[in-house]
Design an enzyme around this catalytic site. Structure first.
Site, PDB file in Angstrom:
ATOM      1  N   GLY A  69       0.810  -1.200   0.000  1.00 32.87           N
ATOM      2  CA  GLY A  69       0.000   0.000   0.000  1.00 32.87           C
ATOM      3  C   GLY A  69       0.846   1.254   0.000  1.00 32.87           C
ATOM      4  O   GLY A  69       0.499   2.260  -0.628  1.00 32.87           O
ATOM      5  N   THR A  70       1.974   1.208   0.705  1.00 36.05           N
ATOM      6  CA  THR A  70       2.882   2.362   0.719  1.00 36.05           C
ATOM      7  C   THR A  70       3.412   2.652  -0.674  1.00 36.05           C
ATOM      8  O   THR A  70       3.458   3.813  -1.104  1.00 36.05           O
ATOM      9  CB  THR A  70       4.041   2.104   1.695  1.00 36.05           C
ATOM     10  OG1 THR A  70       3.519   2.036   3.024  1.00 36.05           O
ATOM     11  CG2 THR A  70       5.081   3.203   1.616  1.00 36.05           C
ATOM     12  N   GLN A 177      -7.845   1.843   5.118  1.00 33.92           N
ATOM     13  CA  GLN A 177      -8.599   1.406   6.294  1.00 33.92           C
ATOM     14  C   GLN A 177     -10.058   1.093   5.996  1.00 33.92           C
ATOM     15  O   GLN A 177     -10.690   0.331   6.727  1.00 33.92           O
ATOM     16  CB  GLN A 177      -8.528   2.480   7.390  1.00 33.92           C
ATOM     17  CG  GLN A 177      -7.176   2.615   8.036  1.00 33.92           C
ATOM     18  CD  GLN A 177      -6.750   1.375   8.814  1.00 33.92           C
ATOM     19  OE1 GLN A 177      -7.567   0.575   9.253  1.00 33.92           O
ATOM     20  NE2 GLN A 177      -5.448   1.213   8.984  1.00 33.92           N
ATOM     21  N   SER A 194      -4.395  -1.340   0.677  1.00 30.31           N
ATOM     22  CA  SER A 194      -3.407  -2.346   1.059  1.00 30.31           C
ATOM     23  C   SER A 194      -4.122  -3.593   1.546  1.00 30.31           C
ATOM     24  O   SER A 194      -4.977  -3.529   2.439  1.00 30.31           O
ATOM     25  CB  SER A 194      -2.507  -1.791   2.168  1.00 30.31           C
ATOM     26  OG  SER A 194      -1.451  -2.675   2.455  1.00 30.31           O
ATOM     27  N   ALA A 195      -3.770  -4.750   0.987  1.00 29.94           N
ATOM     28  CA  ALA A 195      -4.528  -5.979   1.225  1.00 29.94           C
ATOM     29  C   ALA A 195      -4.479  -6.455   2.671  1.00 29.94           C
ATOM     30  O   ALA A 195      -5.456  -7.026   3.166  1.00 29.94           O
ATOM     31  CB  ALA A 195      -4.017  -7.090   0.303  1.00 29.94           C
ATOM     32  N   HIS A 196      -3.369  -6.244   3.368  1.00 29.14           N
ATOM     33  CA  HIS A 196      -3.294  -6.792   4.719  1.00 29.14           C
ATOM     34  C   HIS A 196      -4.186  -6.056   5.703  1.00 29.14           C
ATOM     35  O   HIS A 196      -4.382  -6.505   6.829  1.00 29.14           O
ATOM     36  CB  HIS A 196      -1.837  -6.798   5.221  1.00 29.14           C
ATOM     37  CG  HIS A 196      -1.287  -5.455   5.571  1.00 29.14           C
ATOM     38  ND1 HIS A 196      -0.820  -4.564   4.639  1.00 29.14           N
ATOM     39  CD2 HIS A 196      -1.119  -4.861   6.770  1.00 29.14           C
ATOM     40  CE1 HIS A 196      -0.378  -3.479   5.243  1.00 29.14           C
ATOM     41  NE2 HIS A 196      -0.550  -3.629   6.528  1.00 29.14           N
ATOM     42  N   CYS A 320       5.273   7.911  24.283  1.00 25.92           N
ATOM     43  CA  CYS A 320       5.979   6.998  25.185  1.00 25.92           C
ATOM     44  C   CYS A 320       6.236   5.646  24.545  1.00 25.92           C
ATOM     45  O   CYS A 320       7.020   4.858  25.061  1.00 25.92           O
ATOM     46  CB  CYS A 320       5.149   6.783  26.449  1.00 25.92           C
ATOM     47  SG  CYS A 320       4.654   8.301  27.266  1.00 25.92           S
TER      48      CYS A 320
END
Length: 460
Positions: A69-70, A177, A194-196, A320
């Site tokens: 996807g990136t 998303q 993105s498939a995942h 954090c």
């Protein structure tokens, strides 16, 4: 062990597993070859493209598969900007885009372009009118995610798309998303996913470019995937990605209703069970499976570790939990509390009993972390004395806010506490503390010996 981080990567869908194993046997050959095995691979690739295009809402010849996807985002942004370089060099993005979009913008700025970030409100959504106001002369491309990856807020894609169309500016929508839950509203020019994120295998992205959009692929190219994603296609993974996308879409309506009910329960119960919590993101216009909240006086890294010990896998945008010492750009843009941040994103099939156990465990975990950090217990303020200065430089979140809370009752009404801190999270968390406590945040200024001075006035 409940896995509550589906927004990072959804578990592999059973259909994806079946399709992947079958395609390993049938789709190993080069789909560009004309012999029997190549033709068989080509049929699998064409069928996967048609299925994915149907889910996206575009023509098969408008969609290509990328290695991630990136990569889809980077190729989409660079190709659209290059195709419209004669129009200008301005790129307009929302301030809460995925890091892949922001990194593409940084590369564009380094090459001499201009990037404009459109701010968001406290729910994480852009104002369509504010976005439209940035679509002036010289804008080559606009980018807007369909839904936020950290807080789940859905963006007004339809309204922004209409504004982009009126301005003659192509709109790239990052649908990573949301695509598994349904199609993106009409009006976009480019779309990535993105498939995942929907239960397909990792290593498969989608890039759709509408016909008529000026697009010039950057970098070396070859004959594969219309020259927009060079290299040998990972055909088994592509077949599994397309099959799982079709499967999750068929299940989306039922899972939406079920998971939305579970998330509504978390949104309502967490503030009742845990004191000093801020639930962030839009309560209505949101993804059905994501809820994010932040806890005062809590170290996010410790909180996530303790939840992991209890058997719950969650994620966080708190500074954090990162090596950057800064809160997530999403929380920063929203101006909400960042310390003790927890994102719960439920995968399909999550049981209500797992959510109930999470709600039962969370209060004790938060209380334990607060005790270890020496967080103050709620108490009625004392009459108090003069103004105070607290030097918390060199201490990371949530210590500066804890030190503020410990001494705040010692100043008179109308008096101030100045907190010196070099932790970037203080810029969000001290104003958030003031809002939660009903006190006045005066502002900040550079401190003499480094860091910043954050001034809080006691009003009650």
């Amino acid at each position: 062990m409940p896995y509550f981080d589906a927004a990072s990567a959804a578990p592999l869908h059973p259909v994806a597993r079946q399709a992947l194993l079958a395609a390993l046997d049938e789709g190993w050959a080069d789909p560009a070859r004309l012999y029997r095995e190549g033709r068989r691979a080509r049929r699998l690739l064409d069928a996967a493209r048609e299925a994915a295009a149907e889910a996206v809402g575009c023509r098969p010849d408008e969609l290509v598969f990328t290695p991630s996807g990136t990569r889809a985002v980077h190729s989409g942004v660079s190709g659209a900007l290059a195709g419209r370089r004669r129009v200008g060099g301005r790129l307009v993005v929302s301030a809460v885009e995925h890091s892949s979009v922001l990194h593409a913008g940084e590369a564009h700025a380094a090459a001499g372009g201009t990037v404009t970030e459109v701010p968001v409100g406290r729910t994480g959504a852009v104002d369509p009118e504010v976005f439209a106001a940035e679509l002036g002369e010289g804008v080559a491309l606009a980018c807007l995610q369909s839904a936020n990856h950290e807080v789940g807020t859905e963006q007004p894609v339809a309204e922004v798309a209409a504004a982009c169309r009126a301005a003659g500016v192509p709109l790239l929508v990052d649908a990573a998303q949301s695509l598994g839950w349904g199609p993106v509203p009409e009006g976009w020019s480019l779309l990535t996913a993105s498939a995942h994120k929907w239960g397909g295998p990792a290593g498969v992205g989608l890039l759709a470019v509408r016909k008529g959009v000026r697009f010039a692929p950057q970098g070396p190219s070859d004959e594969r995937e219309s020259g927009r994603a060079p290299g040998f296609e990972n055909l088994p993974a592509i077949v599994a990605a397309a099959a799982s996308l079709r499967a999750v879409r068929a299940e989306a309506a039922a899972e939406d209703a079920r998971l939305r009910g579970l998330v509504d329960r978390i949104r309502a119960r967490v503030p009742e069970l845990v004191p000093d919590v801020e639930v962030v993101g839009d309560p209505v216009r949101r993804l059905p499976h994501v809820v994010t909240f932040s806890c005062l006086y809590v170290d996010g890294e410790t909180l996530l570790s303790e939840l992991d010990r209890e058997g719950f896998s969650v994620s966080s945008g708190s500074s954090c939990t990162s090596s950057t010492l800064t809160p997530s750009h999403v929380l920063r843009a929203m101006g909400v509390l960042s310390e003790g941040n927890v994102r719960v994103s439920l995968p399909a099939g999550t049981e209500a009993a797992d959510v109930d156990r999470f709600l039962a465990v969370l209060p004790g975990v938060v209380a334990s972390v607060r005790d270890r950090l020496g967080a103050p217990a709620a108490a009625a303020p004392a009459p108090g004395g003069g103004d105070l200065v607290v030097d918390a430089r060199g201490k990371r979140c949530p210590i500066p806010v804890i030190e503020l809370a410990k001494v705040f009752g010692s100043v008179r009404v109308g008096g101030t506490v100045t907190v010196l801190s070099d932790d970037e999270a203080a810029r969000l968390d001290i104003p958030a503390w003031c809002e939660m406590r009903g006190q006045e945040y005066v502002g900040e200024s550079p401190a003499t010996d480094g860091g910043h001075a954050y001034v809080v006035r006691r009003t009650s």
